[in-house]
Scaffold this motif. Structure first.
Motif, PDB file in Angstrom:
ATOM      1  N   ILE A 226       7.543 -21.156   8.870  1.00  0.00           N
ATOM      2  CA  ILE A 226       6.357 -21.051   8.527  1.00  0.00           C
ATOM      3  C   ILE A 226       6.125 -19.766   7.507  1.00  0.00           C
ATOM      4  O   ILE A 226       5.491 -20.068   6.518  1.00  0.00           O
ATOM      5  CB  ILE A 226       5.433 -20.597   9.645  1.00  0.00           C
ATOM      6  N   ASP A 227       7.041 -18.612   7.546  1.00  0.00           N
ATOM      7  CA  ASP A 227       6.811 -17.581   6.890  1.00  0.00           C
ATOM      8  C   ASP A 227       7.501 -17.900   5.391  1.00  0.00           C
ATOM      9  O   ASP A 227       7.072 -17.559   4.386  1.00  0.00           O
ATOM     10  CB  ASP A 227       7.706 -16.316   7.199  1.00  0.00           C
ATOM     11  N   ARG A 228       8.292 -18.837   5.318  1.00  0.00           N
ATOM     12  CA  ARG A 228       9.244 -19.266   4.080  1.00  0.00           C
ATOM     13  C   ARG A 228       8.084 -20.232   3.214  1.00  0.00           C
ATOM     14  O   ARG A 228       8.023 -20.257   2.156  1.00  0.00           O
ATOM     15  CB  ARG A 228      10.351 -19.925   4.296  1.00  0.00           C
ATOM     16  N   ILE A 229       7.369 -21.079   4.109  1.00  0.00           N
ATOM     17  CA  ILE A 229       6.333 -21.918   3.542  1.00  0.00           C
ATOM     18  C   ILE A 229       5.360 -21.272   2.841  1.00  0.00           C
ATOM     19  O   ILE A 229       4.931 -21.737   1.861  1.00  0.00           O
ATOM     20  CB  ILE A 229       5.983 -23.221   4.487  1.00  0.00           C
ATOM     21  N   VAL A 230       4.904 -20.235   3.648  1.00  0.00           N
ATOM     22  CA  VAL A 230       3.657 -19.256   3.528  1.00  0.00           C
ATOM     23  C   VAL A 230       4.070 -18.575   2.020  1.00  0.00           C
ATOM     24  O   VAL A 230       3.267 -18.547   0.845  1.00  0.00           O
ATOM     25  CB  VAL A 230       3.173 -18.593   4.103  1.00  0.00           C
ATOM     26  N   ASP A 231       5.343 -18.141   1.919  1.00  0.00           N
ATOM     27  CA  ASP A 231       6.082 -17.430   0.776  1.00  0.00           C
ATOM     28  C   ASP A 231       6.038 -18.401  -0.486  1.00  0.00           C
ATOM     29  O   ASP A 231       5.829 -17.827  -1.451  1.00  0.00           O
ATOM     30  CB  ASP A 231       7.071 -16.648   1.021  1.00  0.00           C
ATOM     31  N   PHE A 232       6.380 -19.681  -0.102  1.00  0.00           N
ATOM     32  CA  PHE A 232       6.853 -20.527  -1.353  1.00  0.00           C
ATOM     33  C   PHE A 232       5.499 -21.139  -1.740  1.00  0.00           C
ATOM     34  O   PHE A 232       5.398 -21.790  -2.680  1.00  0.00           O
ATOM     35  CB  PHE A 232       7.613 -21.524  -0.578  1.00  0.00           C
ATOM     36  N   ILE A 233       4.397 -21.001  -0.973  1.00  0.00           N
ATOM     37  CA  ILE A 233       2.913 -21.870  -1.581  1.00  0.00           C
ATOM     38  C   ILE A 233       2.697 -21.261  -3.012  1.00  0.00           C
ATOM     39  O   ILE A 233       2.377 -22.203  -3.641  1.00  0.00           O
ATOM     40  CB  ILE A 233       1.860 -21.778  -0.545  1.00  0.00           C
ATOM     41  N   PRO A 234       2.596 -20.208  -3.312  1.00  0.00           N
ATOM     42  CA  PRO A 234       2.208 -19.633  -4.723  1.00  0.00           C
ATOM     43  C   PRO A 234       3.143 -20.214  -5.626  1.00  0.00           C
ATOM     44  O   PRO A 234       2.620 -20.759  -6.711  1.00  0.00           O
ATOM     45  CB  PRO A 234       2.262 -18.126  -4.645  1.00  0.00           C
ATOM     46  N   ASP A 235       4.606 -20.212  -5.489  1.00  0.00           N
ATOM     47  CA  ASP A 235       5.267 -20.929  -6.462  1.00  0.00           C
ATOM     48  C   ASP A 235       5.178 -22.495  -6.361  1.00  0.00           C
ATOM     49  O   ASP A 235       5.249 -23.062  -7.538  1.00  0.00           O
ATOM     50  CB  ASP A 235       7.057 -20.633  -5.896  1.00  0.00           C
ATOM     51  N   LEU A 236       4.836 -23.098  -5.426  1.00  0.00           N
ATOM     52  CA  LEU A 236       4.640 -24.607  -5.415  1.00  0.00           C
ATOM     53  C   LEU A 236       3.404 -24.716  -6.189  1.00  0.00           C
ATOM     54  O   LEU A 236       3.475 -25.937  -6.799  1.00  0.00           O
ATOM     55  CB  LEU A 236       4.469 -24.998  -4.016  1.00  0.00           C
ATOM     56  N   ILE A 237       2.348 -23.905  -5.907  1.00  0.00           N
ATOM     57  CA  ILE A 237       1.178 -24.097  -6.718  1.00  0.00           C
ATOM     58  C   ILE A 237       1.311 -23.981  -8.281  1.00  0.00           C
ATOM     59  O   ILE A 237       0.991 -24.680  -9.293  1.00  0.00           O
ATOM     60  CB  ILE A 237      -0.087 -23.039  -6.113  1.00  0.00           C
ATOM     61  N   LYS A 238       2.147 -23.044  -8.357  1.00  0.00           N
ATOM     62  CA  LYS A 238       2.479 -22.811  -9.982  1.00  0.00           C
ATOM     63  C   LYS A 238       3.087 -24.083 -10.484  1.00  0.00           C
ATOM     64  O   LYS A 238       2.826 -24.313 -11.727  1.00  0.00           O
ATOM     65  CB  LYS A 238       3.299 -21.531 -10.205  1.00  0.00           C
ATOM     66  N   VAL A 239       4.048 -24.525  -9.876  1.00  0.00           N
ATOM     67  CA  VAL A 239       5.003 -25.526 -10.220  1.00  0.00           C
ATOM     68  C   VAL A 239       4.013 -26.815 -10.414  1.00  0.00           C
ATOM     69  O   VAL A 239       4.072 -27.543 -11.432  1.00  0.00           O
ATOM     70  CB  VAL A 239       5.866 -26.013  -9.289  1.00  0.00           C
ATOM     71  N   VAL A 240       2.870 -27.054  -9.294  1.00  0.00           N
ATOM     72  CA  VAL A 240       2.174 -28.226  -9.741  1.00  0.00           C
ATOM     73  C   VAL A 240       1.301 -28.212 -10.862  1.00  0.00           C
ATOM     74  O   VAL A 240       0.920 -28.849 -11.579  1.00  0.00           O
ATOM     75  CB  VAL A 240       1.300 -28.218  -8.126  1.00  0.00           C
ATOM     76  N   ILE A 241       0.836 -26.999 -11.335  1.00  0.00           N
ATOM     77  CA  ILE A 241       0.174 -26.534 -12.181  1.00  0.00           C
ATOM     78  C   ILE A 241       0.710 -26.824 -13.506  1.00  0.00           C
ATOM     79  O   ILE A 241       0.253 -27.473 -14.521  1.00  0.00           O
ATOM     80  CB  ILE A 241      -0.643 -25.157 -12.242  1.00  0.00           C
TER      81      ILE A 241
END
Length: 291
Positions: free
Chosen positions: A21-36
């Protein structure tokens, strides 16, 4: 004892889940940036392809070339977008780029001649120095009417009916004379007359023939002038202009008409002549024998 083991397993499982869960939470900003980045990239690629397509339509580029170039451009742009996305996800793209570079280099070396012809075909279809139906000539002396323009070869039909396939690489890098892009064309003859004939009379006879032909343009007006004092004849250069579509008919007809008119006027077209003089020493031999 069993209860302790079960509790340790539950605790370990909770830690694993918490770590995920911690890794997913940490990865969310990078994921959002990649999607954008991905969404913006797709928008820009579509916009670029649309602009290129409109440019091709405005220049009336061949549909074959248009679809091919757009496909290649689309592949390149989407490949770049995928590399950018992969880089932002933390994937190392150096190895991928190295492998692709090696493949491109190997393919380029093995298909060097074909790629040159292909690039020449693209340039010809983009800049259109000639179109299908044009009569052209290049530096190598190949001339004919363009029947088809492919990506690798251009098909020409010569005046003798022979079909010639000219490589586009050579054709694109040569000087091309396009006889179909002009409205008028000059015809020229060299007529030799005897040194005993009257030059002015010959000039007037030739100009009379040209002026009687309605296909010969009055502007620029036909001209006849002495271009060479040759060994056997006085050479007159005849120049006149006609519309492009009438060139060969006017050229052939007037060559015959000029010959007939000069014959009627009593102006000869001499054969090549060589003057020979024989110096004999017979008289000297006779006088020496008598003495």
């Amino acid at each position: 004892m069993k209860e302790n083991v079960i509790r340790e397993d539950i605790t370990h499982t909770e830690l694993v889940i918490q770590n995920i869960i911690d890794r997913i939470v940490d990865f969310i900003p990078d994921l959002i940036k990649v999607v954008i980045i991905f969404i913006i990239g797709i928008f820009l690629i579509r916009l670029a392809l649309k602009l290129v397509k409109k440019r091709f339509e405005a220049r009336n580029i061949s549909l074959t070339v248009r679809s091919f170039v757009l496909s290649v451009l689309r592949f390149i742009l989407y490949s770049l977008l995928i590399l950018v996305v992969a880089g932002n996800l933390g994937i190392k793209t150096t190895a991928i780029l190295g492998a692709l570079s090696g493949m491109v280099l190997a393919i380029g070396l093995s298909l060097q001649g074909s790629l040159s012809n292909f690039a020449g075909g693209i340039l010809i279809l983009l800049f259109r120095p000639f179109d299908v139906g044009d009569y052209i000539e290049n530096n190598s002396g190949t001339d004919g009417t363009v029947e088809k323009i492919d990506l690798l070869y251009t098909s020409l039909r010569t005046s003798s009916g022979i079909l010639v396939f000219s490589p586009n690489g050579t054709l694109a890098n040569s000087v091309i004379r396009n006889f179909s892009k002009i409205k008028t064309r000059r015809l020229q003859y060299v007529v030799g007359i005897s040194y005993d004939d009257n030059i002015k009379e010959a000039r007037q006879t030739i100009l009379s023939v040209l002026n009687q032909d309605s296909r010969v343009l009055k502007t620029p007006e036909p001209t006849v002038f002495v271009s060479d004092l040759a060994d056997s004849s006085v050479n007159l250069t005849v120049r006149a202009w006609t519309n492009r579509e009438n060139y060969w008919a006017v050229h052939d007809d007037n060559r015959e008409n000029i010959k007939e008119a000069l014959d009627k006027a009593g102006i000869s077209i001499p054969y090549p002549q060589t003057e020979m003089r024989i110096i004999s020493d017979k008289n000297e031999n006779d006088s020496s024998d008598n003495s």
